[in-house]
Scaffold this active site. Structure first.
Site, PDB file in Angstrom:
ATOM      1  N   ARG A 135      74.437  42.591  83.989  1.00 21.30           N
ATOM      2  CA  ARG A 135      73.116  42.752  83.373  1.00 21.30           C
ATOM      3  C   ARG A 135      72.452  43.960  84.035  1.00 21.30           C
ATOM      4  O   ARG A 135      72.784  44.330  85.169  1.00 21.30           O
ATOM      5  CB  ARG A 135      72.246  41.511  83.609  1.00 21.30           C
ATOM      6  CG  ARG A 135      72.812  40.218  83.026  1.00 21.30           C
ATOM      7  CD  ARG A 135      71.900  39.039  83.369  1.00 21.30           C
ATOM      8  NE  ARG A 135      72.381  37.801  82.768  1.00 21.30           N
ATOM      9  CZ  ARG A 135      73.145  36.905  83.386  1.00 21.30           C
ATOM     10  NH1 ARG A 135      73.528  37.126  84.642  1.00 21.30           N
ATOM     11  NH2 ARG A 135      73.522  35.795  82.773  1.00 21.30           N
ATOM     12  N   LYS A 160      70.841  35.730  86.736  1.00 26.14           N
ATOM     13  CA  LYS A 160      69.956  34.856  85.970  1.00 26.14           C
ATOM     14  C   LYS A 160      69.891  33.498  86.655  1.00 26.14           C
ATOM     15  O   LYS A 160      70.913  32.937  87.023  1.00 26.14           O
ATOM     16  CB  LYS A 160      70.479  34.704  84.544  1.00 26.14           C
ATOM     17  CG  LYS A 160      69.385  34.432  83.536  1.00 26.14           C
ATOM     18  CD  LYS A 160      69.875  34.651  82.130  1.00 26.14           C
ATOM     19  CE  LYS A 160      68.735  34.513  81.152  1.00 26.14           C
ATOM     20  NZ  LYS A 160      69.182  34.717  79.772  1.00 26.14           N
ATOM     21  N   HIS A 226      73.055  45.887  76.967  1.00 24.05           N
ATOM     22  CA  HIS A 226      73.625  44.553  76.758  1.00 24.05           C
ATOM     23  C   HIS A 226      74.841  44.601  75.834  1.00 24.05           C
ATOM     24  O   HIS A 226      75.713  43.734  75.901  1.00 24.05           O
ATOM     25  CB  HIS A 226      72.556  43.608  76.205  1.00 24.05           C
ATOM     26  CG  HIS A 226      72.723  42.205  76.690  1.00 24.05           C
ATOM     27  ND1 HIS A 226      72.564  41.861  78.020  1.00 24.05           N
ATOM     28  CD2 HIS A 226      73.066  41.064  76.048  1.00 24.05           C
ATOM     29  CE1 HIS A 226      72.790  40.564  78.161  1.00 24.05           C
ATOM     30  NE2 HIS A 226      73.098  40.057  76.990  1.00 24.05           N
ATOM     31  N   ARG A 229      77.872  44.851  77.890  1.00 24.36           N
ATOM     32  CA  ARG A 229      78.198  43.525  78.445  1.00 24.36           C
ATOM     33  C   ARG A 229      78.858  42.649  77.377  1.00 24.36           C
ATOM     34  O   ARG A 229      79.841  41.962  77.633  1.00 24.36           O
ATOM     35  CB  ARG A 229      76.911  42.900  78.976  1.00 24.36           C
ATOM     36  CG  ARG A 229      77.043  41.504  79.569  1.00 24.36           C
ATOM     37  CD  ARG A 229      75.715  41.140  80.223  1.00 24.36           C
ATOM     38  NE  ARG A 229      75.473  39.715  80.256  1.00 24.36           N
ATOM     39  CZ  ARG A 229      75.868  38.897  81.223  1.00 24.36           C
ATOM     40  NH1 ARG A 229      76.563  39.367  82.245  1.00 24.36           N
ATOM     41  NH2 ARG A 229      75.569  37.603  81.180  1.00 24.36           N
ATOM     42  N   HIS A 252      77.185  32.966  83.217  1.00 23.65           N
ATOM     43  CA  HIS A 252      76.556  32.026  82.288  1.00 23.65           C
ATOM     44  C   HIS A 252      76.611  30.625  82.885  1.00 23.65           C
ATOM     45  O   HIS A 252      77.673  30.182  83.320  1.00 23.65           O
ATOM     46  CB  HIS A 252      77.287  32.005  80.942  1.00 23.65           C
ATOM     47  CG  HIS A 252      76.998  33.198  80.088  1.00 23.65           C
ATOM     48  ND1 HIS A 252      77.792  33.567  79.024  1.00 23.65           N
ATOM     49  CD2 HIS A 252      75.997  34.119  80.133  1.00 23.65           C
ATOM     50  CE1 HIS A 252      77.293  34.652  78.459  1.00 23.65           C
ATOM     51  NE2 HIS A 252      76.212  35.006  79.115  1.00 23.65           N
ATOM     52  N   TYR A 261      81.064  34.376  71.732  1.00 18.76           N
ATOM     53  CA  TYR A 261      82.024  35.478  71.628  1.00 18.76           C
ATOM     54  C   TYR A 261      83.280  35.078  70.870  1.00 18.76           C
ATOM     55  O   TYR A 261      83.982  35.929  70.347  1.00 18.76           O
ATOM     56  CB  TYR A 261      82.382  36.000  73.023  1.00 18.76           C
ATOM     57  CG  TYR A 261      81.188  36.590  73.720  1.00 18.76           C
ATOM     58  CD1 TYR A 261      80.643  37.808  73.314  1.00 18.76           C
ATOM     59  CD2 TYR A 261      80.557  35.905  74.751  1.00 18.76           C
ATOM     60  CE1 TYR A 261      79.525  38.335  73.927  1.00 18.76           C
ATOM     61  CE2 TYR A 261      79.433  36.424  75.371  1.00 18.76           C
ATOM     62  CZ  TYR A 261      78.925  37.634  74.954  1.00 18.76           C
ATOM     63  OH  TYR A 261      77.810  38.144  75.550  1.00 18.76           O
TER      64      TYR A 261
END
Length: 286
Positions: A135, A160, A226, A229, A252, A261
């Site tokens: 990120r 995150k 992004h 990514r 994640h 994805y």
């Protein structure tokens, strides 16, 4: 009187920021939440769901997207809970986000973008966004000491949710980092610094966005950080890498976030390849 109220409000916002940090929120989240709560009070609102809805309605009229409004709602709910106003927080409902599929780049597009870089620093920024799936905030926070050349990994701190993670990187990418560091003539602890400032401060997210947009234009691609990514995740999946491994690499917390994805990728049955091949296939075509 107004000055006293403003001072009390500033103290409250500071306490709220401390509360968020103790809750494990990332620096980015703390910054955004306190920004919106400050705006909320600057407009004379009280901490009630009714005033919150008025504030949200005004932002919507200003053209705020559903995603941005969601962020404001999360900030308001967090503040109400901080104040012990759980019943007011419960009245604020988060609108459902439409599930949009991320647009993945082709490997040829990524190659053009990397080759468009004008400096070693910019090239490495693009390679890490793509080749490590970072990120923007994670990239900007990287320190030189976070690169472990012996083990071939980088430590991504404060991702995150405030979580750290270890991301393996290829020999090719390690060589790019070494080459870049050898070209540096400053003693900043950060891996990436602002080039145009006398004092070598760490790179800002705004600079990263500007660079990515610039090199996207040069390569003839509409580009955001992004997207690089997203492309990392999609290309890994296409090469047969297990989705749970991709989940860990991306940082994640929920597998469902990564599973989007699988809807983008169409080549899942390929034999799994080593992660290093992903970056080497880009650099090899330079």
């Amino acid at each position: 009187m107004e000055e006293r109220e403003e001072r009390v409000r500033d103290d409250t916002i500071e306490e709220f920021a401390t509360y968020l940090e103790l809750e494990g929120k990332s620096r980015n989240t703390v910054r955004m939440y306190t920004y919106y709560i400050s705006k909320f009070f600057e407009e004379g609102h009280s901490p009630t769901a009714r005033d919150a809805l008025r504030f949200l309605a005004k932002l919507k009229r200003k053209g705020y997207s559903t995603r941005s409004l969601n962020l404001v709602i999360q900030a308001l709910k967090a503040y109400f809970k901080f104040e012990g106003l759980d019943s007011e927080a419960e009245k604020l409902k988060t609108p459902k986000m439409p599930k949009t599929l991320p647009k993945s780049l082709t490997e040829e597009e990524v190659r053009r973008i990397i080759n468009a870089a004008e400096t070693l620093r910019d090239r490495l920024i693009l390679l890490l966004l793509y080749g490590a799936g970072l990120r923007v905030s994670e990239l900007c926070n990287l320190r030189v000491e976070d690169v472990n050349f012996e083990y071939g990994v980088i430590v991504v701190r404060g991702g995150k949710g405030g979580k750290d993670r270890v991301v393996p990187i290829s020999e090719s990418l390690l060589s790019e980092i070494k080459r870049y560091l050898e070209s540096r003539n400053d003693d900043s602890p950060y891996l990436f610094v602002e080039m145009k400032r006398k004092r070598k401060d760490k790179l800002s997210p705004k600079t990263v966005w500007r660079l990515v947009k610039k090199y996207g234009r040069k390569a003839g691609v509409e580009l955001t950080p992004h997207q690089l990514r997203h492309s990392f995740a999609t290309h890994m999946l296409e090469r047969g890498i297990d989705i749970r491994i991709i989940q860990e690499l991306l940082g994640h917390s929920n597998l469902s976030t990564t599973q989007i994805y699988t809807k983008v990728s169409t080549k899942h049955l390929k034999e799994a390849v080593k992660k290093a091949k992903l970056v080497e296939s880009i650099i090899g075509g330079s």
